[in-house]
Design an enzyme around this catalytic site. Structure first.
Site, PDB file in Angstrom:
ATOM      1  N   HIS A 134       0.837  -1.213   0.000  1.00  0.00           N
ATOM      2  CA  HIS A 134       0.000   0.000   0.000  1.00  0.00           C
ATOM      3  C   HIS A 134       0.868   1.257   0.000  1.00  0.00           C
ATOM      4  O   HIS A 134       0.632   2.189  -0.779  1.00  0.00           O
ATOM      5  CB  HIS A 134      -0.899  -0.033   1.241  1.00  0.00           C
ATOM      6  CG  HIS A 134      -1.621   1.242   1.519  1.00  0.00           C
ATOM      7  ND1 HIS A 134      -2.919   1.478   1.120  1.00  0.00           N
ATOM      8  CD2 HIS A 134      -1.224   2.366   2.174  1.00  0.00           C
ATOM      9  CE1 HIS A 134      -3.285   2.686   1.515  1.00  0.00           C
ATOM     10  NE2 HIS A 134      -2.278   3.237   2.156  1.00  0.00           N
ATOM     11  N   GLU A 135       1.873   1.282   0.867  1.00  0.00           N
ATOM     12  CA  GLU A 135       2.699   2.493   0.984  1.00  0.00           C
ATOM     13  C   GLU A 135       3.547   2.703  -0.266  1.00  0.00           C
ATOM     14  O   GLU A 135       3.706   3.836  -0.740  1.00  0.00           O
ATOM     15  CB  GLU A 135       3.587   2.395   2.231  1.00  0.00           C
ATOM     16  CG  GLU A 135       2.834   2.295   3.548  1.00  0.00           C
ATOM     17  CD  GLU A 135       1.909   3.478   3.801  1.00  0.00           C
ATOM     18  OE1 GLU A 135       2.161   4.577   3.244  1.00  0.00           O
ATOM     19  OE2 GLU A 135       0.938   3.320   4.552  1.00  0.00           O
ATOM     20  N   HIS A 138       1.473   4.205  -3.002  1.00  0.00           N
ATOM     21  CA  HIS A 138       1.281   5.653  -2.862  1.00  0.00           C
ATOM     22  C   HIS A 138       2.344   6.415  -3.648  1.00  0.00           C
ATOM     23  O   HIS A 138       2.039   7.361  -4.389  1.00  0.00           O
ATOM     24  CB  HIS A 138       1.398   6.062  -1.389  1.00  0.00           C
ATOM     25  CG  HIS A 138       0.102   6.084  -0.641  1.00  0.00           C
ATOM     26  ND1 HIS A 138      -1.030   6.697  -1.115  1.00  0.00           N
ATOM     27  CD2 HIS A 138      -0.224   5.592   0.586  1.00  0.00           C
ATOM     28  CE1 HIS A 138      -2.008   6.574  -0.227  1.00  0.00           C
ATOM     29  NE2 HIS A 138      -1.547   5.904   0.805  1.00  0.00           N
ATOM     30  N   GLU A 189      -5.978   6.849  -0.781  1.00  0.00           N
ATOM     31  CA  GLU A 189      -5.918   5.653   0.057  1.00  0.00           C
ATOM     32  C   GLU A 189      -6.572   4.458  -0.644  1.00  0.00           C
ATOM     33  O   GLU A 189      -6.048   3.340  -0.623  1.00  0.00           O
ATOM     34  CB  GLU A 189      -6.600   5.914   1.404  1.00  0.00           C
ATOM     35  CG  GLU A 189      -5.899   6.937   2.270  1.00  0.00           C
ATOM     36  CD  GLU A 189      -4.488   6.524   2.632  1.00  0.00           C
ATOM     37  OE1 GLU A 189      -4.240   5.310   2.825  1.00  0.00           O
ATOM     38  OE2 GLU A 189      -3.611   7.394   2.703  1.00  0.00           O
TER      39      GLU A 189
END
Length: 267
Positions: A134-135, A138, A189
């Site tokens: 997820h990070e 981003h 997100e």
């Protein structure tokens, strides 16, 4: 009076033209605003990371740092095989910070940080991979640039709107924060959740564990979260629903990864 009105209209027009000229597209087809260069964002990311390293102690537990490094290495190994819209870092630096904070981040320039408090919530390597994926997503989806750009555009827009309408900048600033910048962050997100799910699956981590992770997050928070409209993150249930809907894409990637012999053993 006429000169003042002309100045206001000109200011608003210049801002609008700047915003339109800086539009791009995210890996999932969402329109993006980018007012700064990728090189500038990378410099910001590296500088921020170095400051964090000065302020936050790294863990002295080699098992923890090795575990996090293993998961991060396997995730970032899959980055070149996906369609991103920013330059891909040639290498990634990973730091495991000694802190009870349940947090992790990735920054432009190939910088990843994981706090040891997260390891109490992410119960296995697959759940940790969901966070790291997820990070990383981003960064590679250009969200860092968007957040800087949306903040710049919000300030410029508030100035222009105040000049045209006469409403105080403070009132307009609050409206911008609630109606534009926070939902914009929630869009980031959600996109990072979906792209990160694909990334972890391609690395051989079980994407179904991302749902377990957010169930753990919900229990750990004890329901002490602001309403979704006023939050920069989607609610846990919203995230779980989005991730569940993406499994039809991620599970075939996971099965393909296993067939290729990708079976992580990070611990």
């Amino acid at each position: 009076m006429q000169d003042r009105l002309s100045t206001r209209v000109l200011l608003a027009g210049l801002i609008a033209a700047l915003v339109v000229a800086a539009c791009g597209t995210s890996p999932l087809g969402r329109r993006q605003l980018k007012l700064v260069s990728d090189e500038q964002v990378t410099q910001m990311g590296v500088a921020t990371y170095r400051e964090l390293q000065k302020k936050e102690p790294a863990t002295r537990d080699s098992r923890q740092s090795g575990y996090v490094q293993c998961v991060a290495n396997l995730i970032t190994r899959e980055v070149p095989g996906m369609n991103w819209n920013v330059p891909i870092p040639s290498s990634w630096e990973v730091t495991t910070f000694q802190s009870d904070d349940v947090n992790a981040f990735a920054l432009p320039g190939g910088k990843i940080g994981v706090y040891t408090g997260l390891l109490k919530i992410a119960e296995n390597q697959d759940q940790l991979a969901a966070v790291v994926g997820h990070e990383v997503a981003h960064v590679l989806a250009g969200h860092s640039n968007e957040r800087v750009s949306s903040s710049m555009a919000g300030e410029l827009g508030t100035m222009a709107a105040s000049a045209v309408t006469g409403i105080s900048p403070e009132v307009l600033g609050l409206a911008t924060q609630t109606l534009l910048l926070l939902p914009y962050s929630r869009a980031h997100e959600t996109e990072a959740d979906l792209l990160g799910l694909d990334l972890m699956a391609k690395a051989g981590f079980d994407p179904r564990q991302s749902i377990n992770l957010w169930q753990n997050m919900g229990r750990a928070s004890g329901g002490q979260k602001p309403p979704e409209m006023l939050s920069t993150h989607p609610s846990d249930q919203t995230r779980i629903g989005n991730l569940s809907g993406r499994l039809s894409v991620a599970l075939p990637l996971y099965e393909q990864a296993k067939a290729q012999g990708k079976r992580p053993r990070c611990g």
